[in-house]
Write an enzyme that holds these catalytic residues in place. Structure first.
Site, PDB file in Angstrom:
ATOM      1  N   SER A 108       0.854  -1.195   0.000  1.00  0.00           N
ATOM      2  CA  SER A 108       0.000   0.000   0.000  1.00  0.00           C
ATOM      3  C   SER A 108       0.886   1.241   0.000  1.00  0.00           C
ATOM      4  O   SER A 108       2.004   1.221   0.532  1.00  0.00           O
ATOM      5  CB  SER A 108      -0.853  -0.018   1.262  1.00  0.00           C
ATOM      6  OG  SER A 108      -1.355   1.273   1.519  1.00  0.00           O
ATOM      7  N   SER A 109       0.354   2.334  -0.547  1.00  0.00           N
ATOM      8  CA  SER A 109       1.151   3.573  -0.601  1.00  0.00           C
ATOM      9  C   SER A 109       1.382   4.184   0.783  1.00  0.00           C
ATOM     10  O   SER A 109       2.208   5.085   0.922  1.00  0.00           O
ATOM     11  CB  SER A 109       0.470   4.598  -1.511  1.00  0.00           C
ATOM     12  OG  SER A 109      -0.808   4.921  -1.009  1.00  0.00           O
ATOM     13  N   CYS A 110       0.678   3.684   1.816  1.00  0.00           N
ATOM     14  CA  CYS A 110       0.888   4.254   3.158  1.00  0.00           C
ATOM     15  C   CYS A 110       2.189   3.769   3.800  1.00  0.00           C
ATOM     16  O   CYS A 110       2.504   4.163   4.914  1.00  0.00           O
ATOM     17  CB  CYS A 110      -0.296   3.960   4.064  1.00  0.00           C
ATOM     18  SG  CYS A 110      -0.457   2.232   4.456  1.00  0.00           S
ATOM     19  N   TYR A 137      -0.648  -0.733  10.277  1.00  0.00           N
ATOM     20  CA  TYR A 137      -0.864  -1.378   8.969  1.00  0.00           C
ATOM     21  C   TYR A 137       0.368  -1.201   8.085  1.00  0.00           C
ATOM     22  O   TYR A 137       0.833  -2.149   7.432  1.00  0.00           O
ATOM     23  CB  TYR A 137      -2.096  -0.735   8.322  1.00  0.00           C
ATOM     24  CG  TYR A 137      -2.428  -1.233   6.942  1.00  0.00           C
ATOM     25  CD1 TYR A 137      -2.964  -2.501   6.747  1.00  0.00           C
ATOM     26  CD2 TYR A 137      -2.224  -0.428   5.826  1.00  0.00           C
ATOM     27  CE1 TYR A 137      -3.296  -2.950   5.473  1.00  0.00           C
ATOM     28  CE2 TYR A 137      -2.556  -0.869   4.554  1.00  0.00           C
ATOM     29  CZ  TYR A 137      -3.085  -2.126   4.379  1.00  0.00           C
ATOM     30  OH  TYR A 137      -3.410  -2.570   3.123  1.00  0.00           O
ATOM     31  N   LYS A 141       2.875  -3.968   6.305  1.00  0.00           N
ATOM     32  CA  LYS A 141       3.106  -4.022   4.850  1.00  0.00           C
ATOM     33  C   LYS A 141       4.592  -3.869   4.525  1.00  0.00           C
ATOM     34  O   LYS A 141       5.096  -4.497   3.590  1.00  0.00           O
ATOM     35  CB  LYS A 141       2.268  -2.949   4.142  1.00  0.00           C
ATOM     36  CG  LYS A 141       0.777  -3.275   4.128  1.00  0.00           C
ATOM     37  CD  LYS A 141       0.516  -4.519   3.296  1.00  0.00           C
ATOM     38  CE  LYS A 141      -0.924  -4.910   3.207  1.00  0.00           C
ATOM     39  NZ  LYS A 141      -1.140  -6.162   2.478  1.00  0.00           N
ATOM     40  N   ASN A 166      -4.578   4.516  -3.298  1.00  0.00           N
ATOM     41  CA  ASN A 166      -5.939   4.209  -2.815  1.00  0.00           C
ATOM     42  C   ASN A 166      -6.772   3.597  -3.946  1.00  0.00           C
ATOM     43  O   ASN A 166      -6.855   4.171  -5.021  1.00  0.00           O
ATOM     44  CB  ASN A 166      -6.623   5.491  -2.318  1.00  0.00           C
ATOM     45  CG  ASN A 166      -5.998   6.027  -1.038  1.00  0.00           C
ATOM     46  OD1 ASN A 166      -4.790   5.914  -0.833  1.00  0.00           O
ATOM     47  ND2 ASN A 166      -6.802   6.608  -0.177  1.00  0.00           N
ATOM     48  N   LEU A 167      -7.378   2.441  -3.660  1.00  0.00           N
ATOM     49  CA  LEU A 167      -8.096   1.681  -4.692  1.00  0.00           C
ATOM     50  C   LEU A 167      -9.607   1.829  -4.544  1.00  0.00           C
ATOM     51  O   LEU A 167     -10.108   2.098  -3.445  1.00  0.00           O
ATOM     52  CB  LEU A 167      -7.747   0.197  -4.558  1.00  0.00           C
ATOM     53  CG  LEU A 167      -6.276  -0.152  -4.750  1.00  0.00           C
ATOM     54  CD1 LEU A 167      -6.006  -1.587  -4.299  1.00  0.00           C
ATOM     55  CD2 LEU A 167      -5.869   0.040  -6.207  1.00  0.00           C
ATOM     56  N   HIS A 180     -13.112   2.981   2.949  1.00  0.00           N
ATOM     57  CA  HIS A 180     -12.303   4.101   2.472  1.00  0.00           C
ATOM     58  C   HIS A 180     -13.222   5.240   2.006  1.00  0.00           C
ATOM     59  O   HIS A 180     -14.431   5.060   1.857  1.00  0.00           O
ATOM     60  CB  HIS A 180     -11.413   3.634   1.317  1.00  0.00           C
ATOM     61  CG  HIS A 180     -10.334   2.707   1.752  1.00  0.00           C
ATOM     62  ND1 HIS A 180     -10.458   1.336   1.672  1.00  0.00           N
ATOM     63  CD2 HIS A 180      -9.107   2.933   2.288  1.00  0.00           C
ATOM     64  CE1 HIS A 180      -9.357   0.779   2.132  1.00  0.00           C
ATOM     65  NE2 HIS A 180      -8.523   1.715   2.512  1.00  0.00           N
TER      66      HIS A 180
HETATM   67  O1  GFB Z   1      -9.821   6.669   2.320  1.00  0.00           O
HETATM   68  P1  GFB Z   1      -9.487   7.037   3.720  1.00  0.00           P
HETATM   69  O2  GFB Z   1     -10.326   6.434   4.773  1.00  0.00           O
HETATM   70  O3  GFB Z   1      -8.006   6.654   4.061  1.00  0.00           O
HETATM   71  O4  GFB Z   1      -9.589   8.627   3.895  1.00  0.00           O
HETATM   72  P2  GFB Z   1      -6.516   7.264   3.907  1.00  0.00           P
HETATM   73  C1  GFB Z   1      -9.025   9.548   3.005  1.00  0.00           C
HETATM   74  C2  GFB Z   1      -9.431  10.964   3.373  1.00  0.00           C
HETATM   75  O5  GFB Z   1     -10.842  11.125   3.120  1.00  0.00           O
HETATM   76  C3  GFB Z   1      -9.218  11.356   4.823  1.00  0.00           C
HETATM   77  C4  GFB Z   1     -11.460  11.738   4.231  1.00  0.00           C
HETATM   78  O6  GFB Z   1      -8.761  12.690   4.879  1.00  0.00           O
HETATM   79  C5  GFB Z   1     -10.631  11.256   5.416  1.00  0.00           C
HETATM   80  O7  GFB Z   1     -10.836  12.076   6.558  1.00  0.00           O
HETATM   81  N1  GFB Z   1     -12.894  11.398   4.274  1.00  0.00           N
HETATM   82  C6  GFB Z   1     -13.906  12.259   4.049  1.00  0.00           C
HETATM   83  C7  GFB Z   1     -13.431  10.192   4.556  1.00  0.00           C
HETATM   84  N2  GFB Z   1     -15.094  11.663   4.226  1.00  0.00           N
HETATM   85  C8  GFB Z   1     -14.828  10.361   4.534  1.00  0.00           C
HETATM   86  C9  GFB Z   1     -15.670   9.249   4.823  1.00  0.00           C
HETATM   87  O8  GFB Z   1     -16.891   9.315   4.846  1.00  0.00           O
HETATM   88  N3  GFB Z   1     -15.039   8.051   5.067  1.00  0.00           N
HETATM   89  C10 GFB Z   1     -13.664   7.933   5.038  1.00  0.00           C
HETATM   90  N4  GFB Z   1     -13.113   6.718   5.264  1.00  0.00           N
HETATM   91  N5  GFB Z   1     -12.851   9.008   4.815  1.00  0.00           N
HETATM   92  C11 GFB Z   1      -5.950   4.778   4.306  1.00  0.00           C
HETATM   93  C12 GFB Z   1      -4.996   4.095   5.232  1.00  0.00           C
HETATM   94  O9  GFB Z   1      -5.694   6.102   4.523  1.00  0.00           O
HETATM   95  O10 GFB Z   1      -5.711   4.506   2.946  1.00  0.00           O
HETATM   96  C13 GFB Z   1      -4.713   2.724   4.854  1.00  0.00           C
HETATM   97  O11 GFB Z   1      -5.504   4.220   6.541  1.00  0.00           O
HETATM   98  C14 GFB Z   1      -4.512   2.510   3.385  1.00  0.00           C
HETATM   99  O12 GFB Z   1      -3.576   2.319   5.552  1.00  0.00           O
HETATM  100  C15 GFB Z   1      -5.565   3.185   2.577  1.00  0.00           C
HETATM  101  O13 GFB Z   1      -3.251   2.964   2.975  1.00  0.00           O
HETATM  102  C16 GFB Z   1      -5.324   3.094   1.091  1.00  0.00           C
HETATM  103  O14 GFB Z   1      -6.171   7.508   2.479  1.00  0.00           O
HETATM  104  O15 GFB Z   1      -6.329   8.449   4.811  1.00  0.00           O
END
Ligand code: GFB
Length: 310
Positions: A108-110, A137, A141, A166-167, A180
């Site tokens: 993952s890119s994280c 996580y 990875k 992000n997928l 996500h």
């Molecule tokens: O996709 P996401 O949950 O993960 O959130 P990350 C990306 C951004 O979207 C954050 C915002 O700034 C969230 O605060 N966001 C806005 C939301 N509204 C929402 C919502 O309703 N739900 C969610 N989930 N986010 C993950 C990592 O990070 O990405 C993992 O935690 C992994 O390790 C994955 O790498 C691909 O992009 O922040």
């Protein structure tokens, strides 16, 4: 790669694993091995090693993992590090014991440092501190990449890794607590439209930037690398373009047909400010993403409607 090769896809019911099955079937592979979780528990070392010793795949794609969005990563911290480390250790070490020569590990890119220069090159791994919301996580990875590399150095295997951005796409999770951002916004916008709301709640400030890759493009990249005979190292997989979360919300709202106002929820974390991948290593060997974001979101929305719509 011989179309009759035995290719095991760990995690074939997930979003990435199911895209890999579709891509391999489309390419004419006839010997795709899969096991449901009820048939094979990958947290169980003995069961995993026995399965690999018996089936002896020619190639393994490791798409089995516990994954989630920012909230799940930040709260289920012990599950995310423990389960991912165990599955990786059981599968990668077990693959070597069973004489499996070739394997593709999905990261993952994280894994990259929170504040590294953008776009992120593969060389930036382990050059600085990680983003705190997903550190457990990311550590798991990074361990997976190092298991592959170390196995290659010590035992002469040919295991490589891919680091997708992000997928999103078919078979995504739409559980608002653990998903996500992209599937969450599809669901929220759809439900807001159905209820006749005039607002859409978006977590954080809307300012973070994210890059989104359609999962079928990722599967295509993985099969491309397998067929190219890649034997070591790791490759970023992305589109090379990113958008702010506000821009993403606007595109989702327009695809779904919801015209309300965006309201930001500052009690939720933003996470890393930006993580745009440098995809030149993969582009130089002849692969690039095909699906434009808006088109991919329309396809994802269609999948959401087919599975959860109404
Ligand atoms: O996709 P996401 O949950 O993960 O959130 P990350 C990306 C951004 O979207 C954050 C915002 O700034 C969230 O605060 N966001 C806005 C939301 N509204 C929402 C919502 O309703 N739900 C969610 N989930 N986010 C993950 C990592 O990070 O990405 C993992 O935690 C992994 O390790 C994955 O790498 C691909 O992009 O922040």
């Amino acid at each position: 790669m011989d179309r009759a090769a035995r290719v095991y896809i760990a995690g074939h019911n997930g979003m990435v694993g199911s895209a890999l099955v579709r891509r391999l079937q489309q390419a004419g592979y006839t010997n795709i091995l899969t096991r449901t979780r009820a048939e094979l528990e990958l947290l169980d070392q003995a069961a995993t090693h026995a399965f690999l010793a018996q089936e002896k795949p020619d190639f393994i794609f490791m798409a089995a993992a516990i994954v989630g969005g920012i909230h799940a990563n930040n709260t289920l911290r012990a599950d995310f590090i423990y389960q991912n480390l165990m599955v990786e250790a059981n599968l990668i070490h077990g693959a070597w014991l069973a004489g499996v020569q070739r394997l593709c590990f999905l990261g993952s890119s994280c894994i990259y440092p929170r504040d590294c220069p953008q776009p992120i090159k593969e060389d930036y791994l382990l050059t600085g501190p990680l983003e705190p919301t997903n550190e457990p996580y990311a550590i798991a990875k990074i361990a997976g990449i190092k298991l592959c590399e170390s196995c290659n150095r010590q035992h002469g295997t040919k295991y490589f890794s891919v680091m997708p951005t992000n997928l999103y796409g078919a078979n995504d999770s739409y559980d608002l607590a653990s998903s996500h951002v992209l599937p969450a916004l599809i669901r929220k916008a759809h439900e807001a439209k159905q209820r006749g709301d005039n607002e859409l709640a978006v977590w954080g400030s809307g300012k973070p930037m994210r890059e989104f890759l359609f999962v079928d493009d990722l599967a295509d990249a993985c099969v491309f690398l397998m067929e190219k005979g890649i034997t070591d190292g790791f490759y970023n997989v992305g589109t090379g373009k990113d958008v702010t979360i506000r821009e993403l919300a606007e595109i989702v709202m327009s695809v779904v047909g919801f015209a309300g106002r965006i309201v930001f929820d500052a009690t939720k974390p933003d996470g890393t400010p930006r993580k745009l991948l440098d995809v030149s290593r993969l582009r130089e060997i002849g692969w690039q993403a095909r699906t434009p974001l808006r088109e991919g979101i329309a396809l994802a929305y269609r999948d959401f409607m087919a599975r959860h719509g109404g």
